[in-house]
Design a protein around this motif. Structure first.
Motif, PDB file in Angstrom:
ATOM      1  N   MET A   1       0.755  -1.142  -0.267  1.00 37.92           N
ATOM      2  CA  MET A   1       0.210   0.049   0.441  1.00 37.92           C
ATOM      3  C   MET A   1       0.884   0.961   0.158  1.00 37.92           C
ATOM      4  O   MET A   1       0.358   2.061  -0.016  1.00 37.92           O
ATOM      5  N   SER A   2       2.339   1.102   0.474  1.00 38.93           N
ATOM      6  CA  SER A   2       3.285   2.560   0.449  1.00 38.93           C
ATOM      7  C   SER A   2       3.365   2.122  -1.054  1.00 38.93           C
ATOM      8  O   SER A   2       4.882   1.826  -0.583  1.00 38.93           O
ATOM      9  N   THR A   3       2.704   2.805  -1.637  1.00 40.58           N
ATOM     10  CA  THR A   3       3.738   2.438  -3.016  1.00 40.58           C
ATOM     11  C   THR A   3       4.964   3.644  -3.358  1.00 40.58           C
ATOM     12  O   THR A   3       6.020   3.436  -3.935  1.00 40.58           O
ATOM     13  N   GLY A   4       4.547   4.708  -2.423  1.00 40.87           N
ATOM     14  CA  GLY A   4       6.306   5.581  -2.513  1.00 40.87           C
ATOM     15  C   GLY A   4       7.432   5.532  -2.038  1.00 40.87           C
ATOM     16  O   GLY A   4       8.464   5.801  -1.905  1.00 40.87           O
ATOM     17  N   PHE A   5       7.004   4.232  -0.650  1.00 40.53           N
ATOM     18  CA  PHE A   5       8.141   3.668  -0.590  1.00 40.53           C
ATOM     19  C   PHE A   5       9.335   3.237  -1.399  1.00 40.53           C
ATOM     20  O   PHE A   5       9.350   2.444  -2.315  1.00 40.53           O
ATOM     21  N   SER A   6      11.049   3.739  -1.041  1.00 40.17           N
ATOM     22  CA  SER A   6      11.829   3.595  -2.039  1.00 40.17           C
ATOM     23  C   SER A   6      12.446   2.091  -1.701  1.00 40.17           C
ATOM     24  O   SER A   6      12.740   1.243  -2.361  1.00 40.17           O
ATOM     25  N   GLY A   7      11.962   1.018  -0.734  1.00 42.67           N
ATOM     26  CA  GLY A   7      11.937  -0.570  -0.652  1.00 42.67           C
ATOM     27  C   GLY A   7      11.063  -1.208  -1.387  1.00 42.67           C
ATOM     28  O   GLY A   7      10.624  -2.155  -1.299  1.00 42.67           O
ATOM     29  N   ASN A   8       9.730  -0.421  -2.147  1.00 38.44           N
ATOM     30  CA  ASN A   8       8.531  -0.650  -2.791  1.00 38.44           C
ATOM     31  C   ASN A   8       9.354  -0.835  -4.610  1.00 38.44           C
ATOM     32  O   ASN A   8       8.666  -1.138  -4.937  1.00 38.44           O
ATOM     33  N   LEU A   9       9.385   1.246  -4.663  1.00 35.28           N
ATOM     34  CA  LEU A   9       9.428   0.879  -5.996  1.00 35.28           C
ATOM     35  C   LEU A   9      10.991  -0.020  -6.604  1.00 35.28           C
ATOM     36  O   LEU A   9      12.399   0.409  -5.871  1.00 35.28           O
ATOM     37  N   GLY A  10      10.699   0.419  -7.843  1.00 36.66           N
ATOM     38  CA  GLY A  10      12.077  -1.443  -8.287  1.00 36.66           C
ATOM     39  C   GLY A  10      11.961  -2.428  -7.651  1.00 36.66           C
ATOM     40  O   GLY A  10      13.659  -2.585  -8.065  1.00 36.66           O
ATOM     41  N   TYR A  11      11.422  -2.800  -7.008  1.00 36.64           N
ATOM     42  CA  TYR A  11      11.607  -4.388  -6.387  1.00 36.64           C
ATOM     43  C   TYR A  11      10.644  -5.360  -6.659  1.00 36.64           C
ATOM     44  O   TYR A  11       9.184  -4.886  -6.199  1.00 36.64           O
ATOM     45  N   PRO A  12      10.561  -5.834  -7.105  1.00 39.89           N
ATOM     46  CA  PRO A  12       9.697  -7.555  -7.392  1.00 39.89           C
ATOM     47  C   PRO A  12       9.056  -7.826  -6.337  1.00 39.89           C
ATOM     48  O   PRO A  12       9.135  -7.250  -4.677  1.00 39.89           O
ATOM     49  N   MET A  13       7.701  -8.433  -6.646  1.00 42.16           N
ATOM     50  CA  MET A  13       7.565  -9.232  -5.533  1.00 42.16           C
ATOM     51  C   MET A  13       8.206 -10.629  -4.995  1.00 42.16           C
ATOM     52  O   MET A  13       8.359 -11.442  -5.371  1.00 42.16           O
ATOM     53  N   PRO A  14       8.243  -9.964  -3.149  1.00 37.74           N
ATOM     54  CA  PRO A  14       8.930 -11.441  -2.777  1.00 37.74           C
ATOM     55  C   PRO A  14       8.666 -12.809  -3.429  1.00 37.74           C
ATOM     56  O   PRO A  14       7.115 -12.943  -3.234  1.00 37.74           O
ATOM     57  N   THR A  15       9.380 -14.376  -3.595  1.00 39.61           N
ATOM     58  CA  THR A  15       8.536 -15.351  -3.827  1.00 39.61           C
ATOM     59  C   THR A  15       7.449 -15.579  -3.055  1.00 39.61           C
ATOM     60  O   THR A  15       6.601 -16.682  -2.900  1.00 39.61           O
ATOM     61  N   ASN A  16       8.086 -15.767  -1.920  1.00 37.42           N
ATOM     62  CA  ASN A  16       7.366 -15.882  -0.565  1.00 37.42           C
ATOM     63  C   ASN A  16       5.985 -15.232   0.242  1.00 37.42           C
ATOM     64  O   ASN A  16       5.847 -15.126   0.820  1.00 37.42           O
ATOM     65  N   TRP A  17       5.627 -14.757  -0.900  1.00 33.00           N
ATOM     66  CA  TRP A  17       4.607 -13.586  -0.099  1.00 33.00           C
ATOM     67  C   TRP A  17       2.806 -14.528   0.193  1.00 33.00           C
ATOM     68  O   TRP A  17       2.984 -15.255  -0.371  1.00 33.00           O
ATOM     69  N   SER A  18       2.576 -14.009   1.331  1.00 32.03           N
ATOM     70  CA  SER A  18       1.023 -14.634   1.325  1.00 32.03           C
ATOM     71  C   SER A  18       0.067 -13.867   1.887  1.00 32.03           C
ATOM     72  O   SER A  18      -0.746 -14.226   1.470  1.00 32.03           O
ATOM     73  N   PHE A  19       0.640 -12.672   2.064  1.00 33.09           N
ATOM     74  CA  PHE A  19      -0.366 -11.217   2.176  1.00 33.09           C
ATOM     75  C   PHE A  19      -0.192 -10.052   1.583  1.00 33.09           C
ATOM     76  O   PHE A  19       0.858  -9.753   1.769  1.00 33.09           O
ATOM     77  N   SER A  20      -0.752  -9.479   0.880  1.00 32.12           N
ATOM     78  CA  SER A  20      -0.177  -8.414   0.332  1.00 32.12           C
ATOM     79  C   SER A  20      -1.237  -6.954   0.474  1.00 32.12           C
ATOM     80  O   SER A  20      -1.682  -7.346   0.076  1.00 32.12           O
ATOM     81  N   GLN A  21      -0.346  -6.098   1.188  1.00 33.40           N
ATOM     82  CA  GLN A  21      -1.596  -4.970   1.470  1.00 33.40           C
ATOM     83  C   GLN A  21      -1.671  -3.438   0.633  1.00 33.40           C
ATOM     84  O   GLN A  21      -0.628  -3.529   0.351  1.00 33.40           O
ATOM     85  N   PHE A  22      -2.702  -3.658  -0.074  1.00 35.80           N
ATOM     86  CA  PHE A  22      -2.902  -2.946  -1.052  1.00 35.80           C
ATOM     87  C   PHE A  22      -4.067  -1.352  -1.361  1.00 35.80           C
ATOM     88  O   PHE A  22      -3.192  -0.527  -1.967  1.00 35.80           O
ATOM     89  N   TYR A  23      -4.712  -1.139  -0.152  1.00 37.88           N
ATOM     90  CA  TYR A  23      -5.722  -0.558  -0.416  1.00 37.88           C
ATOM     91  C   TYR A  23      -6.318  -0.551   1.309  1.00 37.88           C
ATOM     92  O   TYR A  23      -6.789  -1.048   1.523  1.00 37.88           O
ATOM     93  N   GLU A  24      -6.374   0.912   1.737  1.00 37.44           N
ATOM     94  CA  GLU A  24      -7.434   1.314   2.795  1.00 37.44           C
ATOM     95  C   GLU A  24      -8.277   1.652   3.055  1.00 37.44           C
ATOM     96  O   GLU A  24      -8.411   2.682   2.348  1.00 37.44           O
ATOM     97  N   TYR A  25      -9.556   1.379   3.992  1.00 33.38           N
ATOM     98  CA  TYR A  25     -10.643   2.059   3.029  1.00 33.38           C
ATOM     99  C   TYR A  25     -11.910   1.273   4.668  1.00 33.38           C
ATOM    100  O   TYR A  25     -11.987   0.728   5.218  1.00 33.38           O
ATOM    101  N   THR A  26     -12.549   2.219   4.776  1.00 41.79           N
ATOM    102  CA  THR A  26     -13.773   1.154   5.580  1.00 41.79           C
ATOM    103  C   THR A  26     -15.021   0.798   5.204  1.00 41.79           C
ATOM    104  O   THR A  26     -16.094   0.968   4.158  1.00 41.79           O
ATOM    105  N   ILE A  27     -14.964  -0.176   5.711  1.00 35.56           N
ATOM    106  CA  ILE A  27     -16.473  -1.188   5.221  1.00 35.56           C
ATOM    107  C   ILE A  27     -17.754  -0.684   6.255  1.00 35.56           C
ATOM    108  O   ILE A  27     -17.353  -0.808   7.089  1.00 35.56           O
ATOM    109  N   THR A  28     -18.958  -1.057   5.600  1.00 36.79           N
ATOM    110  CA  THR A  28     -20.497  -0.638   6.812  1.00 36.79           C
ATOM    111  C   THR A  28     -21.169  -1.347   5.749  1.00 36.79           C
ATOM    112  O   THR A  28     -21.517  -2.344   4.958  1.00 36.79           O
TER     113      THR A  28
END
Length: 689
Positions: free
Chosen positions: A450-477
């Motif tokens: 979800m932190s798209t501007g992080f230097s640790g995200n830009l230019g890095y591929p997705m880790p091969t061992n990923w289990s969960f990927s947090q991508f959007y914050e919102y409220t549900i009702t």
């Protein structure tokens, strides 16, 4: 040491020392930003900038006159010296360090242009000079794929009107990532507003590319994006959407749990080029800092969520609890929602992370998971919740996670299987390194995409061992009572299925649980506190001295006392208020002679340890005790914390001590002869190894 870089450094100091804005640089023959910045300042003097700064900015580009081959009778110039100095610092031999731009220098300009990806001309314009006067690499670097370098060169050649020349060393990083987005924006017809960010206009104009599509320029950008993520490993960027590209698209879609259709739609292309992808996609997993009751559980079910990440301990803002409860876990089981546990009691600033803290957090997480009844084999995700630079990953994050690993491994029985698995929450770079580090061996990654501007995200591929990927914050009702809950949407790979039910032990002692948690926190900043992992856990005994190490020369013991009194005989203590000590380190040590013998690095280490300890204490004391007991030189440090709230009515205090007993004269300090009266406990940790 590079002799030619040394010559460049000497020339810079001789030529520009005393000029406004110039600070003499070390003459050590080591290239790097210091020397390159000095070259830029020298360049700015030569082109008439009165107040130079180490930045190749718009004024420098505008005033740079351009450099080309001289006639044989022309005199040397300082601008040519700077050009040649830049080449030497980049590892190119321009034919000497003479100030003359003759054939050898022209040949090197042509070679550098080719490395950048340009058709060689031998002419140095401002854009090329800027690329020479930086530390970016433009030759193939070891360990990086050549097909990435080819892509970088093509991006420089065809799209450099949008960006400064990017490195062409084969390392996919943030500059290359942005360059591909610029290329996409150009090819979809929004070059007039191109900015290298994948925003709403880019989303709206992103085409759907299909096998056999004849728009080769757009197809080639797709090949770039696939190559950056490791799915198109070919230097043939021909713009052909054939079987190889279709297969790569399908493989990426399957890896990222997108619909596997072999067609590169907007959701696929954006996922290739940003960490969060298209945030409008559905998700079955989420995480939340809110305790889930029945109405909230129904809301989660109504919105299709089947698994949720929740916290083992901690608060939000120091007041609202975010920690899971037994009742909450019963409700989640009742509604068929699985759980994956997260540990975070800080973790949002660099200073939090060190090996001792990791060791402490590992034990605290084990204690909390046991108390809640999580089955053995559950993965606990330890959070790194900030944009750590690579040096911080090396110096702080990985040591912290190695401490966590050590704590988890201490629970392994005869079969050698740890009670809980180690997961990591953080940006892509941290997750990748944690999985590959032999001392961490992270099982799964919960990626902070979800932190798209992080230097640790830009230019890095997705880790091969990923289990969960947090991508959007919102409220549900949902529901008749309009129950709401704020969540983060997560992609779910299926690698970690979470926990469907827990089996908590019988209700324990709430006071002991709280004190144990506080003790582990205080101990994370005390030297040698975690030397023996076997003493911790449910059998740890309060209010007694516990031996943890013994040799012929010295011994170490621990003590955790409830409602301890300060100020005993032979003791010196300092007050801690709101996480700050009331004295400088020099005041604590109270010895100019001590500082004269103490190295700067050791002093900094002690300052950091005391600062960490003070922040953990909050309000209380740090006490130092030193005395002779027969032939034993006894040194004791105690962290004393006031007013630990147990419930609405009750508070207690806690003192956590490390006690060193040394046979007098047998173990001298490694840095000087005697033992400093108030800090010798740190030296016990030094020479204990």
């Amino acid at each position: 040491m590079d002799e030619m870089v040394l010559e460049v450094q000497k020339w810079l100091n001789e030529t520009y020392t005393g000029r406004i804005g110039y600070t003499p640089i070390p003459e050590d023959g080591q290239t790097g930003n210091t020397t390159v910045d000095a070259l830029i300042i020298g360049l700015q003097y030569e082109i008439g900038i009165a107040f130079p700064v180490p930045n190749f900015g718009p004024s420098t580009k505008e005033r740079f006159p351009g450099l080309s081959k001289q006639e044989s009778n022309e005199a040397p110039t300082n601008l040519n010296m700077i050009l040649q100095g830049g080449f030497w610092c980049k590892g190119y031999n321009p034919g000497g360090f003479t100030g003359n731009f003759f054939e050898a220098t022209e040949d090197k300009v042509r070679e550098f242009e080719s490395d950048v990806g340009l058709n060689p001309t031998g002419y140095v314009d401002a854009k090329l000079m800027e690329a020479i006067l930086n530390t970016d690499g433009f030759r193939q670097a070891g360990g990086y794929p050549p097909y990435i370098r080819t892509m970088q060169q093509l991006l420089n050649k065809d799209y450099n009107q949008y960006f400064d020349y990017i490195p062409t060393n084969g390392n996919y990083e943030r500059k290359t990532n942005k360059a591909i987005i610029y290329a996409l924006q150009h090819e979809i017809g929004i070059g007039d507003i191109a900015n290298g960010n994948y925003g709403p206009s880019t989303e709206a104009n992103t085409p759907t590319l299909t096998p056999g599509n004849e728009n080769r320029e757009q197809n080639r950008v797709l090949q770039f994006a696939l190559a950056a993520n490791g799915y198109y490993q070919s230097s043939l960027y021909d713009g052909n959407y054939g079987s190889a590209v279709e297969s790569a698209v399908r493989e990426f879609q399957e890896f990222m749990t997108l619909p596997v259709i072999g067609i590169a739609d907007m959701a696929t292309i954006k996922q290739l080029l940003t960490s969060n992808g298209w945030t409008g996609r559905s998700a079955s997993a989420c995480d939340a800092s809110t305790i889930v009751d029945r109405p909230k559980a129904q809301t989660l079910v109504d919105h299709g969520y089947e698994i949720i990440g929740r916290y083992l301990t901690g608060t939000v803002g120091g007041t609202r609890s975010k920690a899971m409860t037994h009742t909450e876990l019963e409700i989640l089981e009742e509604y068929g929602i699985r759980v994956f546990p997260i540990y975070q009691d800080g973790g949002y600033y660099p200073e939090y992370f060190n090996h001792g803290r990791g060791y402490s957090d590992g034990y605290r997480a084990i204690e909390a998971a046991d108390r809640l009844g999580f089955p053995h084999g559950t993965t606990i995700y330890f959070a790194v919740d900030f944009d750590a630079y690579d040096f911080q990953v090396q110096d702080r994050i990985l040591p912290y996670l190695r401490g966590v690993r050590q704590a988890l491994d201490s629970t392994a029985g005869e079969a050698g299987i740890s009670r809980y698995e180690l997961g990591v929450y953080g940006p892509r770079n941290i997750c990748i390194q944690a999985a590959g580090d032999s001392g961490v061996r992270a099982t799964y990654s919960f990626v902070a995409n979800m932190s798209t501007g992080f230097s640790g995200n830009l230019g890095y591929p997705m880790p091969t061992n990923w289990s969960f990927s947090q991508f959007y914050e919102y409220t549900i009702t949902s529901g008749p009572d309009s129950s709401t809950i704020g969540i983060d949407k997560n992609d779910y790979s299926g690698r970690d299925t979470g926990v469907s039910s827990v089996n908590p032990p019988s209700e324990g002692d709430h006071l002991r649980d709280k004190l144990y948690d506080e003790m582990m926190d205080l101990g994370s900043s005390l030297p040698s506190f975690f030397i023996d992992p076997d003493v911790f856990g449910t059998t740890f005994a309060f209010n007694q001295e516990i031996p943890v190490f013994e040799s012929l020369f010295y011994s170490i013991s621990l003590e955790a006392q409830i409602n301890y009194s300060i100020g005993g005989e032979d003791a010196t203590y300092i007050t801690v208020s709101d996480g700050e000590i009331g004295y400088d380190l020099e005041d604590i040590i109270n010895s100019e002679e001590f500082f004269g013998r103490l190295s700067a690095s050791r002093r900094l280490e002690y300052e950091e340890q005391l600062s960490d300890l003070s922040a953990t204490i909050g309000n209380g004391y740090i006490e130092f005790t030193a005395y002779m007991d027969g032939m034993q030189n006894v040194t004791k440090i105690t962290a004393y914390k006031d007013d630990i709230r147990i419930d609405e009515q009750n508070k207690v205090s806690l003192a956590v001590s490390v006690i060193f007993e040394v046979i007098s004269g047998n173990t001298p300090s490694p840095e000087f002869g005697g033992y400093p009266q108030k800090l010798e406990f740190y030296y016990a940790a030094d020479w204990m190894d």
